[in-house]
Design an enzyme around this catalytic site. Structure first.
Site, short mmCIF file in Angstrom:
data_model
loop_
_atom_site.label_atom_id
_atom_site.label_comp_id
_atom_site.label_asym_id
_atom_site.label_seq_id
_atom_site.Cartn_x
_atom_site.Cartn_y
_atom_site.Cartn_z
N HIS A 1 -12.02 18.86 22.10
CA HIS A 1 -10.52 19.95 21.89
C HIS A 1 -9.14 18.25 22.87
O HIS A 1 -8.60 17.99 21.75
CB HIS A 1 -10.97 20.58 23.49
CG HIS A 1 -9.65 21.46 23.86
ND1 HIS A 1 -8.45 21.15 23.70
CD2 HIS A 1 -8.94 22.54 22.83
CE1 HIS A 1 -7.60 21.54 23.79
NE2 HIS A 1 -8.01 23.02 23.54
N HIS B 1 -14.74 30.38 25.53
CA HIS B 1 -13.78 29.64 25.39
C HIS B 1 -14.00 28.19 25.61
O HIS B 1 -14.51 27.27 25.98
CB HIS B 1 -12.40 30.03 25.77
CG HIS B 1 -10.90 28.58 25.45
ND1 HIS B 1 -10.32 28.53 26.23
CD2 HIS B 1 -10.60 28.89 23.98
CE1 HIS B 1 -9.87 27.12 25.74
NE2 HIS B 1 -9.76 27.69 24.78
N ASP C 1 -12.17 27.09 15.55
CA ASP C 1 -11.28 26.12 15.96
C ASP C 1 -10.88 25.35 15.49
O ASP C 1 -11.26 24.22 15.94
CB ASP C 1 -10.70 26.34 17.68
CG ASP C 1 -9.07 26.67 17.74
OD1 ASP C 1 -8.48 26.41 16.74
OD2 ASP C 1 -9.06 26.60 19.01
N ASP D 1 -14.01 23.40 19.65
CA ASP D 1 -13.14 23.36 18.71
C ASP D 1 -13.79 21.66 17.23
O ASP D 1 -14.24 21.71 18.38
CB ASP D 1 -12.27 22.50 19.72
CG ASP D 1 -11.61 23.72 20.60
OD1 ASP D 1 -10.67 24.12 20.33
OD2 ASP D 1 -12.00 22.92 21.94
#
EC number: 4.6.1.-
Length: 278
Positions: free
Chosen positions: A41, A5, A85, A27
């Protein structure tokens, strides 16, 4: 899939790949006009994580291209899936449309132009909300327009809004997307899974297993860092777990009670092939 992640710079990318992660989630921020800018992020983010790691998007794509190309000195055979993402909230519909085209252009430039087809990475284009569906539409149109339609074999799609499953299916139907769909359910690791529950996750798995009529190829859960949560996800039959501790998830996967049923995916496994929970 053990999905690392918030992989937003090269140091953490190396760390997670060293741990054995076979997928990374990054991200991606955009300018107000829809230009992909950076891996970033920002705050707030998951607990016990540094929120401000960042690299430019072009640098990120070049690095992941190198890492996923056999024969390159930096090649890592365990890098199979890259989940982008996309931070699209706040963009106008025009900017979303431009963003879809520009993402297609950039993936093509760094991975597939000039006859290059040997990169092994597969992408999941992860859009926050179904109301931003135009991004997926223009991405797919641009892939065809620039002669990269065959590379759609390396691209999947995901909406991350934890929305109504039937509504999401209707949007995919409208877009003409009938395969390569990853479905996700989750919550930040700062909130106990107890408060989120697993009813929607279970619904996604049930939909995946319905047969030829289903639209879901893979189901993953995020962000699971506790053993009880990871074990529950495995018992429910997920295809992937997104985590801040990839080596921890892999160690659970390798325990005898789970290794008889699961193994870590390799390049020989199709990231869009459907497997039913057993």
């Amino acid at each position: 899939f053990a999905l690392a992640h918030m992989v937003n710079d090269f140091d953490i990318m190396k760390s997670y790949l060293d741990e054995g992660a076979n997928g990374i989630e990054t991200d991606i921020t955009f300018s107000p006009e829809g230009e992909p800018e950076s891996a970033f992020h920002g705050v707030p983010c998951d607990c016990k994580r540094w929120c401000d790691r960042t690299v430019s998007f072009d640098s990120y794509l070049q690095k992941t291209s190198d890492l996923s190309t056999p024969g390159h000195p930096d090649y890592r055979e365990n890098l199979l899936i890259i989940i982008l993402d996309l931070k699209l909230n706040g963009l106008s519909q025009d900017a979303l449309a431009n963003g879809g085209r520009r993402l297609a252009d950039k993936l093509a430039a760094h991975f597939w132009t000039g006859g290059r087809r040997d990169q092994r990475a597969t992408f999941v284009v992860s859009v926050p909300q179904t109301s931003q569906k135009v991004f997926m539409k223009t991405f797919r149109e641009e892939m065809e327009a620039i002669g990269m339609g065959d590379m759609n074999a390396k691209v999947g799609f995901d909406f991350t809004d934890n929305g109504d499953v039937s509504v999401t299916k209707a949007v995919y139907d409208e877009l003409g997307i009938t395969e390569h769909i990853w479905a996700s359910d989750g919550i930040t690791n700062c909130v106990a899974l107890l408060f989120r529950g697993t009813s929607r996750l279970e619904e996604l798995i049930q939909k995946r297993d319905e047969g030829e009529s289903t639209y879901i190829s893979k189901v993953y859960a995020w962000t699971y860092d506790k053993e009880t949560s990871v074990v529950l996800a495995l018992e429910l039959g997920v295809d992937g777990v997104m985590t801040n501790y990839a080596d921890f998830v892999i160690s659970i996967l390798n325990k005898p009670e789970h290794s008889s049923k699961y193994r870590l995916a390799t390049y020989e496994d199709d990231p869009f092939e459907r497997f039913k929970a057993v």
